[in-house]
Write an enzyme that holds these catalytic residues in place. Structure first.
Site, PDB file in Angstrom:
ATOM      1  CD  GLU A   1      15.333  -3.610  -7.184  1.00  0.00           C
ATOM      2  OE1 GLU A   1      16.264  -4.397  -7.268  1.00  0.00           O
ATOM      3  OE2 GLU A   1      14.827  -3.261  -6.099  1.00  0.00           O
TER       4      GLU A   1
ATOM      5  CG  ASP B   1      21.161  -3.157  -3.533  1.00  0.00           C
ATOM      6  OD1 ASP B   1      20.218  -3.277  -2.731  1.00  0.00           O
ATOM      7  OD2 ASP B   1      20.997  -2.704  -4.682  1.00  0.00           O
TER       8      ASP B   1
HETATM    9  C1  BGC Z   1      17.706  -2.110  -4.721  1.00  0.00           C
HETATM   10  C2  BGC Z   1      18.097  -0.849  -3.970  1.00  0.00           C
HETATM   11  C3  BGC Z   1      17.236  -0.670  -2.751  1.00  0.00           C
HETATM   12  C4  BGC Z   1      17.324  -1.926  -1.901  1.00  0.00           C
HETATM   13  C5  BGC Z   1      16.526  -1.848  -0.613  1.00  0.00           C
HETATM   14  C6  BGC Z   1      17.589  -3.314  -3.807  1.00  0.00           C
HETATM   15  O1  BGC Z   1      17.033  -4.409  -4.468  1.00  0.00           O
HETATM   16  O2  BGC Z   1      18.645  -2.354  -5.729  1.00  0.00           O
HETATM   17  O3  BGC Z   1      17.986   0.259  -4.824  1.00  0.00           O
HETATM   18  O4  BGC Z   1      17.640   0.475  -2.050  1.00  0.00           O
HETATM   19  O5  BGC Z   1      16.847  -3.020  -2.647  1.00  0.00           O
HETATM   20  O6  BGC Z   1      15.176  -1.958  -0.849  1.00  0.00           O
END
Ligand code: BGC
Length: 606
Positions: A486, A299
């Protein structure tokens, strides 16, 4: 010269293999076709330098992370688009931008094509004008696996139409604590339902990967993302391994069985070990016991945040080297290999996995997006499926004296609240912008518009609940949570901007019309169950609408009885703030808590 001869040989090998692989596809002999891909991988790998291999293991954004020439010079393996500057204005501009980057990759000595990834988590939600579906929590309420597969197939088409061949979806977390700001990205608190819908979603996204309208899917976030203590995004998950295996792993097993191309590591720790560096679960369980042969992707900034070479040794194959990580990652990994901290075999395994998916996607033969798909973005057919998904996601929690369905002949209907006519607010996070929109966006319809379309009487919009209307047949009060994504959405977390209950303003909208003696139907737009015991008591009818996405008018269709309520609660519904974080429901063990409504509850007109 030597290299050129090698390239010629490998090209011939690939052509021969392709002829063979076509024959094998016709014979339906997948195992032999896979063997052909494995041969191609070995040939290519034998030609690659360490720099080229590390390049393949690198994922960057199309802006900021790279400058002119970097794609070729740093042998980049994948490019992503998330929040930040758009790749262009129209979908064709997006395609052109990515095609230009693809040409750079193809101009390198070995001409390995790029993977283009995007957070298309409820439709191609980074492109304004795309069809946006209910977030997964709403699809979980629908319990309709065929529909979930259709939704994923459309998402794949619209993602390909904007230049992508890879989506970071579906999220197959099992949220244990609804304080978590990502509850809505997951289907349900039930392992069984999540497993079933994960399968459907992966099938829908990936279909036949060689076709130009399907994409590689990503199951995320591995593992325990939704089960952290207190629901903190990226926090610690205190679950026994037995529990992880029983409750959290089944959807991943299903994803692997469906051939998911990628799995993304999670931000959380598990019993204190960072999931990015969790070798027993990533390498031994996922890749070993479960035989996952795709790409384990990190991630955001996984390398600098979670242990540098440790994460590669644990089994991460591709790193999201974004936001200033690129240089350190590529240099650091090279040093780690040179100094024997990371074994060359680990690097070869990682690169093989990446090449395998590129071959499976047919990218070596067909590296560019199809311009013919652009016309399908936000098409009426796609929106009709989204509208069906909205209708099937709605859960009716109360319907006193059968106030619903509403008659189209009512003479005066009030629609109350800013959520009633705002497609941004109704769509949640990951809607065009990372944190979502707070205003209407292109192509979407709202609850108000749906009601205006269907009602034969007068429809009045009281946006801020201050109108002095005393005599309507019904007030449809639309309230809910403003968009978040998030950690921004964690209740009691870092940002502390959200709460278990409705805001005072929204409570007032309901009080105002209840006090005037007008019948009240509450439509709740939210990414999780909220404590709404009082509002359910006060109102005549109460609908949990989750985050419906672009086709808000689907809500009106059900309110007027054009379709029945089919949704069933994907989460148990808390009675009070104390139970909110309680471990109750089908997966949990706290039998002392009785939710207001159990998992699976939902009324209908029949
Ligand atoms: C998130 C992921 C996402 C990634 C790319 C991260 O902060 O946890 O779910 O796919 O960013 O944008």
């Amino acid at each position: 010269m030597k290299v050129k001869t090698e390239i010629y040989i490998i090209n011939m090998l690939i052509i021969n293999c392709l002829i063979l692989s076509c024959k094998q596809h016709k014979m339906g002999n997948k195992i032999e076709a896979d063997a052909v891909i494995e041969q191609k991988i070995d040939s290519l790998l034998s030609l690659m330098t360490l720099e080229e291999k590390i390049g393949q293991m690198t994922q960057v954004r199309h802006f900021d992370d790279i400058s002119e020439g970097d794609i070729a010079a740093k042998f980049i393996g994948s490019v992503i688009h998330t929040q930040g500057p758009l790749p262009g204005e129209s979908a064709l501009d997006w395609q052109e931008k990515f095609s230009a980057l693809q040409k750079q990759a193809l101009s390198t000595r070995l001409g390995i094509p790029l993977l283009f990834g995007v957070d298309a988590v409820h439709g191609q939600n980074t492109y304004e004008g795309a069809t946006l579906f209910p977030h997964n929590i709403g699809l979980g309420a629908s319990r309709n696996a065929d529909l979930v597969a259709k939704v994923a197939a459309i998402t794949a088409i619209e993602a390909q139409a904007t230049g992508f061949n890879w989506v970071f979806s579906p999220c197959i977390a099992i949220p244990y604590n609804e304080k978590w700001g990502r509850v809505y990205e997951a289907f349900s608190e039930s392992t069984e339902l999540t497993t079933q819908l994960a399968r459907a979603s992966i099938k829908g996204h990936q279909g036949n990967l060689l076709e130009n309208h399907t994409v590689m899917a990503t199951a995320k976030h591995f593992i325990g993302d939704g089960a952290t203590d207190f629901g903190v995004e990226g926090g610690n998950t205190s679950l026994s391994m037995a529990h992880v295996h029983k409750r959290l792993l089944p959807p991943y097993r299903a994803a692997v069985e469906e051939g998911v191309g990628a799995i993304m590591a999670s931000f959380n720790t598990l019993e204190g070990t960072s999931m990015h560096a969790h070798r027993p679960l990533i390498t031994d369980t996922l890749k070993g016991a479960m035989q996952f042969d795709g790409i384990m992707v990190s991630d955001w900034k996984g390398y600098s945040r979670f242990g540098e070479a440790d994460i590669i040794n644990a089994g991460i194959d591709m790193v999201m080297a974004v936001d200033g990580d690129l240089e350190d990652y590529q240099e650091g990994l090279k040093k780690a290999v040179t100094e024997g901290v990371v074994a060359p075999g680990r690097i070869d395994d990682a690169v093989s996995r990446i090449l395998r998916q590129k071959f499976r996607l047919g990218l070596f033969d067909n590296p560019f997006p199809d311009q013919g798909l652009v016309a399908k973005i936000g098409s009426p057919e796609h929106r009709e499926v989204a509208r069906q998904a909205v209708r099937e996601s709605l859960v009716l929690l109360k319907n006193e004296a059968n106030i619903l369905p509403l008659s189209k002949d009512l003479s005066k209907i009030l629609v109350v609240g800013e959520f009633g006519h705002n497609s941004g607010l109704q769509s949640g996070g990951w809607t065009i912008d990372w944190q979502g929109r707070k205003e209407n966006y292109t192509g979407a319809t709202t609850v108000l518009e749906g009601i205006q379309k269907l009602s034969k009487g007068e429809v009045i919009y009281d946006k801020d609940g201050t109108g002095d209307y005393e005599d309507a047949d019904v007030a449809i009060v639309v309230v809910g949570e403003t968009p978040y994504a998030e950690f921004f959405g964690d209740i009691g977390g870092e940002m502390d901007a959200y709460q278990h209950t409705l805001t005072e303003t929204h409570q007032k909208y309901i009080d105002t019309y209840v006090t005037r003696g007008i019948k009240v139907v509450v439509v709740l737009i939210s990414g999780r169950p909220l404590v709404t015991t009082r509002q359910i008591e006060q109102s005549n009818a109460f609908v949990a609408a989750w985050l419906p996405g672009s086709e808000g008018d689907g809500i009106a269709q059900v309110l007027f009885g054009e379709d029945d309520f089919k949704g069933k609660l994907p989460h148990s519904w808390p009675a009070s703030e104390q139970d909110y974080a309680g471990k109750y429901g089908p997966n949990f063990w706290d039998k002392s808590i009785t939710p207001l409504f159990p998992f699976g509850y939902g009324l209908s007109y029949q």
